[in-house]
Write an enzyme that holds these catalytic residues in place. Structure first.
Site, short mmCIF file in Angstrom:
data_model
loop_
_atom_site.label_atom_id
_atom_site.label_comp_id
_atom_site.label_asym_id
_atom_site.label_seq_id
_atom_site.Cartn_x
_atom_site.Cartn_y
_atom_site.Cartn_z
N HIS A 1 0.70 -1.11 0.12
CA HIS A 1 -0.12 0.04 -0.01
C HIS A 1 0.94 1.46 0.01
O HIS A 1 2.24 1.19 -0.11
CB HIS A 1 -0.82 -0.08 1.08
CG HIS A 1 -0.30 0.02 2.47
ND1 HIS A 1 0.38 -1.05 3.18
CD2 HIS A 1 -0.40 0.98 3.48
CE1 HIS A 1 0.89 -0.65 4.39
NE2 HIS A 1 0.30 0.57 4.60
N HIS B 1 1.29 3.96 1.83
CA HIS B 1 1.94 4.64 3.35
C HIS B 1 3.31 4.77 3.09
O HIS B 1 3.95 3.77 2.68
CB HIS B 1 1.36 4.09 4.74
CG HIS B 1 0.24 4.35 4.87
ND1 HIS B 1 -0.57 3.43 5.90
CD2 HIS B 1 -0.72 5.17 4.34
CE1 HIS B 1 -1.95 3.81 5.84
NE2 HIS B 1 -2.20 4.88 5.14
N ASP C 1 5.69 4.74 5.23
CA ASP C 1 6.57 3.84 5.80
C ASP C 1 6.65 2.33 5.33
O ASP C 1 7.10 1.47 5.78
CB ASP C 1 6.17 3.68 7.38
CG ASP C 1 4.85 3.17 7.69
OD1 ASP C 1 3.95 3.42 6.87
OD2 ASP C 1 4.32 2.49 8.45
N HIS C 2 6.02 2.34 4.11
CA HIS C 2 6.05 1.12 3.29
C HIS C 2 6.70 1.41 1.73
O HIS C 2 7.01 0.60 1.10
CB HIS C 2 4.61 0.50 2.90
CG HIS C 2 4.38 0.02 4.48
ND1 HIS C 2 4.15 -1.42 4.65
CD2 HIS C 2 3.69 0.61 5.49
CE1 HIS C 2 3.50 -1.67 5.98
NE2 HIS C 2 3.32 -0.23 6.38
N HIS D 1 -7.43 -0.90 5.41
CA HIS D 1 -6.31 0.04 6.21
C HIS D 1 -6.40 1.16 5.10
O HIS D 1 -6.17 2.36 5.63
CB HIS D 1 -5.04 -0.94 6.27
CG HIS D 1 -4.09 -0.16 6.87
ND1 HIS D 1 -4.07 0.49 8.17
CD2 HIS D 1 -2.64 0.55 6.43
CE1 HIS D 1 -2.97 0.97 8.65
NE2 HIS D 1 -2.25 1.08 7.47
N ASP E 1 -0.21 -4.25 6.39
CA ASP E 1 -0.69 -3.69 7.62
C ASP E 1 -2.30 -4.09 7.69
O ASP E 1 -3.10 -3.59 8.30
CB ASP E 1 -0.76 -1.98 7.62
CG ASP E 1 0.41 -1.73 7.83
OD1 ASP E 1 1.43 -2.37 7.95
OD2 ASP E 1 0.52 -0.46 8.21
N HIS F 1 4.72 -4.74 10.74
CA HIS F 1 5.23 -4.21 12.30
C HIS F 1 5.25 -5.28 13.31
O HIS F 1 4.61 -6.01 13.26
CB HIS F 1 3.91 -2.98 12.59
CG HIS F 1 3.81 -1.96 11.40
ND1 HIS F 1 4.89 -0.83 11.49
CD2 HIS F 1 3.18 -1.73 10.49
CE1 HIS F 1 4.67 0.00 10.63
NE2 HIS F 1 3.67 -0.48 9.90
#
Length: 242
Positions: free
Chosen positions: A55, A57, A59-60, A113, A132, A170
Site C-alpha cells: 500500500h 503509506h 513507511d512502506h 487499512h 498492514d 510491524h
C-alpha cells in the site's frame, strides 16, 4: 525454497528481503527506508531485482526511489493506489500474478487499512505478505475502509492452510496481545502465547512471522463472528491503553 531476512526499520517496521536462489533474484517487501536494505543485500551478495508494495503509506514505500536508483529494480504495487506511489513500474490487482524467479505470488485485494491495499500470497512457499492488514493478534486500523472489508479480509486469510506463514509489516505483537487478553481473558491459547511473547520481547526478539493457525486461535479480530463485532473491537483497540 526462498530465503527471507527480516530488516528492522524506523520504530517498529519490518522490511522483508526475499531471495530466490535458483534465479539469484532478490525482492524487497515494503521498504520504509533504503540504506539498511541495500546494506543487507550487499553483505549477502544478493542482487535486488524487485520491490513489492502492499500500500501507499510512506513507511512502506519511502525506500522505493533510492533502491530503484541503486539497483534498477522493478517496483510492483496496487493499481488502485498508483497515483500515490509514483515509483511503480507495474500495477496489479486481484488475481494478478507476480513472480520471483520460479516462485509465483497471487495478488489479493485486501482493502480497509487503505482503499487499495493488497497482499501477496505465495502458495508454493506456504507464506503470505500482508502489509498492514493482519498483525499478530491484531489487524490494521480502518483508515480508508470499513469493518466489513476487514472482516472479509481476515476470513479470507483464515481459510488459508493453517501452517501458512504470515509476514506482517510491524512489531505490534505485545500491545496487540494485551488488548486481545482484555477481549478473551479465558482463552488458554492466548494466555500461553502471551507468556511466550513477553519473554521474547524482553529479550529483544522479533515475534514475526506468525501463522494462520496461531491467528485463528488467538487473534480477536480474526475470531470476530461478524463485521459489527470486529468494528466494536477495532474501536475498543483504538482507545485501549492497557
Amino acid at each position: 525454497m526462498v530465503e527471507i531476512v527480516r530488516i528492522p526499520a524506523l520504530s517498529d517496521n519490518y522490511i522483508w528481503l526475499v531471495h530466490e536462489p535458483g534465479s539469484g533474484e532478490t525482492l524487497v517487501i515494503d521498504p520504509a527506508v533504503a540504506d539498511p536494505v541495500l546494506a543487507e543485500a550487499d553483505a549477502r551478495g544478493w542482487r535486488i531485482t524487485q520491490v513489492w508494495n502492499t500500500h501507499w503509506h510512506p513507511d512502506h514505500t519511502g525506500g522505493n526511489g533510492a533502491i530503484k536508483a541503486a539497483t534498477s529494480c522493478r517496483i510492483t504495487g496496487p493499481a488502485a493506489e498508483a497515483e500515490r506511489i509514483p515509483t511503480l513500474d507495474r500495477w496489479v490487482a486481484e488475481g494478478d500474478r507476480v513472480a520471483l524467479g520460479a516462485i509465483e505470488a497471487i495478488v489479493m485485494e485486501t482493502p480497509a487499512h487503505t482503499a487499495g491495499h493488497i497482499s501477496y500470497h505465495l502458495p508454493s512457499e506456504g507464506l503470505i505478505f500482508v502489509g498492514d492488514t493482519l498483525f499478530a493478534m491484531g489487524c490494521g486500523r480502518l483508515f480508508e475502509g470499513e469493518a466489513d472489508q476487514m472482516h472479509a479480509n481476515l476470513q479470507r486469510f483464515a481459510a488459508l492452510p493453517p501452517e501458512t506463514f504470515v509476514y506482517c509489516a510491524h512489531e505490534y505483537t505485545l500491545a496487540n496481545g494485551r488488548f486481545a487478553l482484555s477481549v478473551e481473558p479465558d482463552n488458554r491459547a492466548l494466555v500461553e502465547r502471551m507468556e511466550q511473547v513477553e519473554v521474547m520481547r524482553a529479550a529483544g526478539e522479533a515475534t514475526l512471522p506468525t501463522t494462520i493457525a496461531l491467528e485463528r486461535a488467538t487473534n480477536p479480530f480474526m475470531r470476530a463472528p461478524s463485521a459489527e463485532e470486529l468494528a466494536e473491537r477495532r474501536r475498543a483497540k483504538d482507545a485501549f491503553r492497557g
